[in-house]
Design a protein around this motif. Structure first.
Motif, PDB file in Angstrom:
ATOM      1  N   VAL A 381       0.958  -1.187  -0.112  1.00 31.62           N
ATOM      2  CA  VAL A 381      -0.078   0.083   0.018  1.00 31.62           C
ATOM      3  C   VAL A 381       0.803   1.257   0.044  1.00 31.62           C
ATOM      4  O   VAL A 381       1.959   1.265   0.521  1.00 31.62           O
ATOM      5  CB  VAL A 381      -0.845  -0.044   1.267  1.00 31.62           C
ATOM      6  N   VAL A 382       0.176   2.358  -0.582  1.00 35.19           N
ATOM      7  CA  VAL A 382       1.028   3.658  -0.659  1.00 35.19           C
ATOM      8  C   VAL A 382       0.374   4.482   0.210  1.00 35.19           C
ATOM      9  O   VAL A 382      -0.896   4.798   0.250  1.00 35.19           O
ATOM     10  CB  VAL A 382       1.110   4.178  -2.216  1.00 35.19           C
ATOM     11  N   VAL A 383       1.155   5.150   1.283  1.00 35.82           N
ATOM     12  CA  VAL A 383       0.457   6.088   2.355  1.00 35.82           C
ATOM     13  C   VAL A 383       0.268   7.480   1.385  1.00 35.82           C
ATOM     14  O   VAL A 383       0.936   7.935   0.576  1.00 35.82           O
ATOM     15  CB  VAL A 383       1.672   6.539   3.247  1.00 35.82           C
ATOM     16  N   GLN A 384      -1.081   7.956   1.843  1.00 32.24           N
ATOM     17  CA  GLN A 384      -1.541   9.128   1.075  1.00 32.24           C
ATOM     18  C   GLN A 384      -1.403  10.416   1.946  1.00 32.24           C
ATOM     19  O   GLN A 384      -1.546  10.100   3.212  1.00 32.24           O
ATOM     20  CB  GLN A 384      -3.027   8.887   0.709  1.00 32.24           C
ATOM     21  N   GLU A 385      -1.625  11.487   1.330  1.00 29.77           N
ATOM     22  CA  GLU A 385      -1.318  12.869   2.163  1.00 29.77           C
ATOM     23  C   GLU A 385      -2.815  12.651   3.088  1.00 29.77           C
ATOM     24  O   GLU A 385      -2.426  13.210   4.443  1.00 29.77           O
ATOM     25  CB  GLU A 385      -1.663  14.099   1.280  1.00 29.77           C
ATOM     26  N   LYS A 386      -3.990  12.234   2.694  1.00 26.15           N
ATOM     27  CA  LYS A 386      -5.080  12.031   3.401  1.00 26.15           C
ATOM     28  C   LYS A 386      -5.891  10.849   3.114  1.00 26.15           C
ATOM     29  O   LYS A 386      -5.802  10.679   2.118  1.00 26.15           O
ATOM     30  CB  LYS A 386      -5.905  13.338   2.980  1.00 26.15           C
ATOM     31  N   GLY A 387      -6.504  10.444   4.007  1.00 30.18           N
ATOM     32  CA  GLY A 387      -7.428   9.326   3.978  1.00 30.18           C
ATOM     33  C   GLY A 387      -6.552   8.013   3.980  1.00 30.18           C
ATOM     34  O   GLY A 387      -5.277   7.912   4.445  1.00 30.18           O
ATOM     35  N   GLU A 388      -7.127   6.819   3.718  1.00 32.56           N
ATOM     36  CA  GLU A 388      -6.508   5.640   3.840  1.00 32.56           C
ATOM     37  C   GLU A 388      -5.596   5.462   2.698  1.00 32.56           C
ATOM     38  O   GLU A 388      -5.567   6.002   1.585  1.00 32.56           O
ATOM     39  CB  GLU A 388      -7.543   4.564   3.533  1.00 32.56           C
ATOM     40  N   PRO A 389      -4.382   4.540   2.992  1.00 38.89           N
ATOM     41  CA  PRO A 389      -3.551   4.116   1.742  1.00 38.89           C
ATOM     42  C   PRO A 389      -3.954   3.581   0.463  1.00 38.89           C
ATOM     43  O   PRO A 389      -5.258   2.893   0.854  1.00 38.89           O
ATOM     44  CB  PRO A 389      -2.555   3.153   2.704  1.00 38.89           C
ATOM     45  N   PHE A 390      -3.548   3.737  -0.569  1.00 42.47           N
ATOM     46  CA  PHE A 390      -3.881   3.313  -1.621  1.00 42.47           C
ATOM     47  C   PHE A 390      -3.299   1.847  -1.916  1.00 42.47           C
ATOM     48  O   PHE A 390      -2.192   1.506  -1.655  1.00 42.47           O
ATOM     49  CB  PHE A 390      -3.537   3.919  -2.927  1.00 42.47           C
ATOM     50  N   ASN A 391      -4.065   0.816  -2.114  1.00 39.54           N
ATOM     51  CA  ASN A 391      -3.543  -0.715  -2.162  1.00 39.54           C
ATOM     52  C   ASN A 391      -3.488  -1.081  -3.596  1.00 39.54           C
ATOM     53  O   ASN A 391      -4.250  -0.958  -4.475  1.00 39.54           O
ATOM     54  CB  ASN A 391      -5.056  -1.493  -1.730  1.00 39.54           C
TER      55      ASN A 391
END
Length: 410
Positions: A381-391
């Motif tokens: 997963v990629v950590v996002q500036e806001k919200g849940e990580p992108f899988n």
């Protein structure tokens, strides 16, 4: 870097096996990250404050010729090295000592590229080590600094291009996994599964596995680093697979646990769903500002709750637990997440806050030797500036019903 300093990065050696056999070449990830150069006997030198502009970025390469091209294949020419790296100043290695002497008379500090990864355990003397010994003996009056903390911070936050490459590795992994779901039946062997994956990976322009594949049926799943992959897969058992493709030197890292017979038993399904719930909830905790150690404490609480629900722990186990080794560790003894990128266990300073565009695995597991199975589920997963990580693995089947449906199709 400090003022008036240089940093030097060496390629890896080609490591011998015996006789005239060698291991396949794998480039040192730091020189590859900084220059794109992916061949042996290469050196990158950075000197931001160099009096001569041409010495601010310098590549030293093994000189190529027609004989080398015939026997080993094409190596970088000076012109091609500029195209690959963007570095205009390229010399052959035979000029290194002369040019290095000139540069060392103009700088005060040399950044040494040591391996300070938290999992590193290296006994082999590397090309980097030999280079460091050589220049320290020849130029003992220079100050030494270390480049690794700078590289850890740079490499842990991924550029969009890097994320695209990791996504490509994940997409190839998906193709391999989907191929398996129609292939696995009782009495296939673990190595048959490995062969199917390798076929799919190489057919999609991967060099192969990003790390040594784990294909662990039955109780083999309770050996965390089981890599023999030489046992039959028996009806009624589960297969824990920790297998993934690389692409352009970037890793993906996947774990899935599937039923040999195409259906989970009720107990297997209960444990499976518990692991999946922990994975989904843990993923939400990977946000900018979080601290890796605190994150693992929170995941431990999630896992403790699930183990109580499964009857594997009771309240007395929790009340009497050793804070240094909580009760849940009996069934889930490894970490939940690590950085991933050019290395499968990639760079990242774990005591510093998590940042956007860091890429992590999320991989909880429950291992029950007494019941003959273990389950691990893992996505990247990629950590996002806001919200849940992108899988990055959001398209790879993980829900138990979908896996059963695909295994029983046609």
């Amino acid at each position: 870097m400090k003022p008036n300093s240089i940093a030097v990065f060496n390629s890896n050696d080609i490591y011998p096996i015996s006789a005239d056999s060698t291991m396949p070449f794998e480039q040192h990830r730091d020189i590859f990250y900084l220059s794109g150069v992916d061949q042996e006997e290469s050196i990158l030198l950075l000197f931001p404050d160099a009096p001569k502009e041409k010495y601010r970025e310098v590549l030293f390469l093994k000189e190529t010729n027609e004989h080398i091209a015939i026997w080993e294949g094409e190596k970088l020419t000076k012109e091609r090295a500029l195209e690959v790296s963007g570095i205009k100043t390229v010399y052959w290695l035979e000029d290194l000592e002369k040019i290095f002497f000139e540069i060392m008379t103009q700088c005060e500090t040399v950044y040494v590229n040591t391996n300070e990864h938290y999992r590193s355990n290296v006994e082999t003397e590397t090309r980097e080590d030999r280079f460091t010994k050589w220049w320290k003996a020849k130029y003992p009056a220079h100050t030494v600094a270390k480049s690794n903390p700078i590289l850890q911070r740079l490499r842990s936050v991924k550029d969009p291009i890097e994320i695209d490459l990791i996504q490509n590795a994940c997409n190839i992994t998906e193709k391999g996994f989907r191929r398996l779901l129609s292939f696995v039946k009782p009495d296939v062997w673990e190595y048959n599964i490995e062969a199917e994956l390798l076929h799919e990976f190489i057919n999609n322009r991967s060099k192969g596995f990003a790390y040594t594949p784990i294909i662990a049926s039955g109780n083999n799943a309770n050996v965390l680093h089981y890599i023999e992959n030489n046992q039959p897969c028996k009806a009624g058992d589960l297969i824990l697979m920790d297998v993934a493709a690389e692409y352009a030197n970037y890793s993906s890292d996947l774990s899935r646990t599937i039923p040999v017979s195409g259906r989970y038993t009720k107990r297997q399904r209960d444990v499976y769903d518990a692991v999946l719930r922990v994975k989904n909830e843990a993923t939400k905790l990977l946000v900018p500002g979080a601290i890796w150690a605190d994150y693992h404490v929170e995941v431990g609480k999630l896992m403790t709750s699930e183990l109580l629900g499964l009857g594997l722990l009771d309240k007395a186990d929790i009340q009497n637990e050793d804070p240094e080794w909580p009760a849940y560790k009996k069934y889930f003894m490894h970490g939940t997440s690590h950085h991933i990128g050019l290395d499968t266990h990639d760079y990242g300073i774990l005591t510093e806050p998590i940042l956007a565009n860091m890429v992590f695995t999320v991989e909880p597991g429950i291992y029950i030797p007494d019941e003959g199975f273990g389950i691990r589920l893992e996505d990247d997963v990629v950590v996002q500036e806001k919200g849940e990580p992108f899988n990055l693995m959001g398209n790879i089947p993980i829900e138990a019903e979908e896996i059963e449906d695909l295994m029983n199709k046609g």
